[in-house]
Design a protein around this motif. Structure first.
Motif: not given
Length: 98
Positions: A33-48
């Motif tokens: 779950r943490v790994s999925r959250l970290e991956t999602a956060m990386e994508f969010i940061r890239e989008d921002i």
């Protein structure tokens, strides 16, 4: 503007692979779950980051457009004033005021 759609990697179903009663399984499930959250956060940061770059470009374009509009407005205002004064002069000459 082009936006990239990111999909988090599919995680295995924790119920089918790991027994849910053991502490190790809870740790593995938490890690997934943490790994999925970290991956999602990386994508969010890239989008921002991409959005910030797009906004920076838009601001620069708007500044150029505003400068052009100011120049166009000044030219149009000068033309209208000149036309108005010319027309007033012709009317004054026609009515023998001058």
């Amino acid at each position: 503007m082009n936006f990239t759609v990111h999909h988090a990697p599919a995680s295995p179903d924790s119920a089918s692979e790991i027994a849910p009663d053991t502490p190790a399984s809870q740790y593995v499930a938490l890690e997934m779950r943490v790994s999925r959250l970290e991956t999602a956060m990386e994508f969010i940061r890239e989008d921002i980051r991409n959005l910030r770059l797009e906004l920076k470009d838009l601001r620069a374009e708007f500044r150029v457009e505003i400068r052009e509009l100011r120049t166009d407005f000044r030219f149009l205002l000068g033309t209208l004033i000149t036309f108005g004064l010319g027309l007033a002069g012709m009317m004054a000459k026609g009515f023998h005021w001058i």
